[in-house]
Design a protein around this motif. Structure first.
Motif, PDB file in Angstrom:
ATOM      1  N   MET A   1      88.992  13.918 -12.444  1.00  0.00           N
ATOM      2  CA  MET A   1      89.564  12.971 -11.523  1.00  0.00           C
ATOM      3  C   MET A   1      88.669  11.749 -11.362  1.00  0.00           C
ATOM      4  N   ALA A   2      87.360  11.951 -11.319  1.00  0.00           N
ATOM      5  CA  ALA A   2      86.435  10.836 -11.162  1.00  0.00           C
ATOM      6  C   ALA A   2      86.509   9.893 -12.354  1.00  0.00           C
ATOM      7  N   ASP A   3      86.728  10.448 -13.573  1.00  0.00           N
ATOM      8  CA  ASP A   3      86.831   9.614 -14.765  1.00  0.00           C
ATOM      9  C   ASP A   3      88.020   8.665 -14.679  1.00  0.00           C
ATOM     10  N   LYS A   4      89.158   9.149 -14.165  1.00  0.00           N
ATOM     11  CA  LYS A   4      90.340   8.303 -14.042  1.00  0.00           C
ATOM     12  C   LYS A   4      90.096   7.168 -13.055  1.00  0.00           C
ATOM     13  N   LYS A   5      89.395   7.463 -11.945  1.00  0.00           N
ATOM     14  CA  LYS A   5      89.076   6.402 -10.987  1.00  0.00           C
ATOM     15  C   LYS A   5      88.157   5.371 -11.624  1.00  0.00           C
ATOM     16  N   THR A   6      87.163   5.851 -12.343  1.00  0.00           N
ATOM     17  CA  THR A   6      86.250   4.935 -13.022  1.00  0.00           C
ATOM     18  C   THR A   6      87.014   4.096 -14.024  1.00  0.00           C
ATOM     19  N   ASP A   7      87.871   4.713 -14.820  1.00  0.00           N
ATOM     20  CA  ASP A   7      88.648   3.974 -15.802  1.00  0.00           C
ATOM     21  C   ASP A   7      89.531   2.930 -15.132  1.00  0.00           C
ATOM     22  N   ARG A   8      90.148   3.309 -14.027  1.00  0.00           N
ATOM     23  CA  ARG A   8      91.013   2.384 -13.302  1.00  0.00           C
ATOM     24  C   ARG A   8      90.205   1.208 -12.764  1.00  0.00           C
ATOM     25  N   ARG A   9      89.035   1.487 -12.249  1.00  0.00           N
ATOM     26  CA  ARG A   9      88.188   0.414 -11.722  1.00  0.00           C
ATOM     27  C   ARG A   9      87.704  -0.498 -12.849  1.00  0.00           C
ATOM     28  N   VAL A  10      87.347   0.100 -13.962  1.00  0.00           N
ATOM     29  CA  VAL A  10      86.912  -0.704 -15.111  1.00  0.00           C
ATOM     30  C   VAL A  10      88.054  -1.589 -15.592  1.00  0.00           C
ATOM     31  N   ARG A  11      89.249  -1.011 -15.708  1.00  0.00           N
ATOM     32  CA  ARG A  11      90.415  -1.798 -16.141  1.00  0.00           C
ATOM     33  C   ARG A  11      90.692  -2.934 -15.160  1.00  0.00           C
ATOM     34  N   ARG A  12      90.587  -2.636 -13.880  1.00  0.00           N
ATOM     35  CA  ARG A  12      90.831  -3.662 -12.855  1.00  0.00           C
ATOM     36  C   ARG A  12      89.786  -4.770 -12.938  1.00  0.00           C
ATOM     37  N   THR A  13      88.526  -4.385 -13.077  1.00  0.00           N
ATOM     38  CA  THR A  13      87.448  -5.370 -13.189  1.00  0.00           C
ATOM     39  C   THR A  13      87.650  -6.249 -14.415  1.00  0.00           C
ATOM     40  N   LYS A  14      87.956  -5.635 -15.551  1.00  0.00           N
ATOM     41  CA  LYS A  14      88.163  -6.405 -16.774  1.00  0.00           C
ATOM     42  C   LYS A  14      89.384  -7.314 -16.656  1.00  0.00           C
TER      43      LYS A  14
END
Length: 188
Positions: free
Chosen positions: A1-14
């Motif tokens: 679950m933490a990986d999906k949040k990180t991925d979502r945050r990375v996608r949002r930042t990018k």
């Protein structure tokens, strides 16, 4: 679950950074855009920027590479050098649909403050494929000129289309360009 949040945050930042870069490229050359200015516009700190990119040029290069992965796939699928004949309209529809999906990025990259390397890379890819198709259809010294005319003409049409406030849909553009290409490449 933490990986999906990180991925979502990375996608949002990018996505925020890309949006900011495209906005800045509407009015400035890439050489005049600083990491600080871009980070401030995207409302992130510079350290976060540097987690993903080495500098603004690296960000631009990564963005171009991501676009070209999809563009190569379109060209490979629709402009086959093995002699299989596809209508130019099929390729053009796919290209205009691709550009429609990435309109903001394509407009910035091909605009007055855009990246000439991007445009040249686009031209080289299409020229290489068109050259092999034209040579297979008709060997002769004219194919080089036909290829240059077709590629430069299509790039000009794309640049014009990208700047229109209410541009025609991809199918209409494919029909317009396809008609021009088909009449120009007919028997002579």
């Amino acid at each position: 679950m933490a990986d999906k949040k990180t991925d979502r945050r990375v996608r949002r930042t990018k996505a925020l950074l890309l949006q900011g870069l495209m906005e800045l490229m509407e009015t400035k050359d890439i050489k005049d855009i600083s990491v600080k200015e871009l980070s401030d516009l995207a409302d992130i700190n510079r350290g976060t920027f540097y987690l993903h990119y080495g500098d603004v040029y690296d960000m631009l290069a990564q963005t171009e590479d991501e676009l070209f992965v999809e563009f190569y796939e379109i060209i490979d699928r629709t402009l086959t050098p093995d002699g299989a004949v596809h209508s130019p309209r099929t390729t053009l529809f796919e290209v205009f649909s691709f550009l429609e999906r990435h309109r903001v990025v394509a407009r910035a990259m091909m605009g007055p403050h855009g990246d000439l390397a991007f445009v040249n890379r686009l031209k080289d890819l299409v020229k290489g494929r068109l050259n092999s198709i034209l040579e297979a259809r008709r060997a002769g010294p004219d194919s080089r000129y036909m290829e240059s005319f077709a590629v430069s003409g299509c790039i000009g049409v794309i640049e014009s289309w990208l700047t229109q406030p209410e541009p025609p849909d991809p199918k209409t553009m494919a029909d317009i360009c396809g008609g021009i290409l088909e009449s120009g490449f007919g028997p002579y």
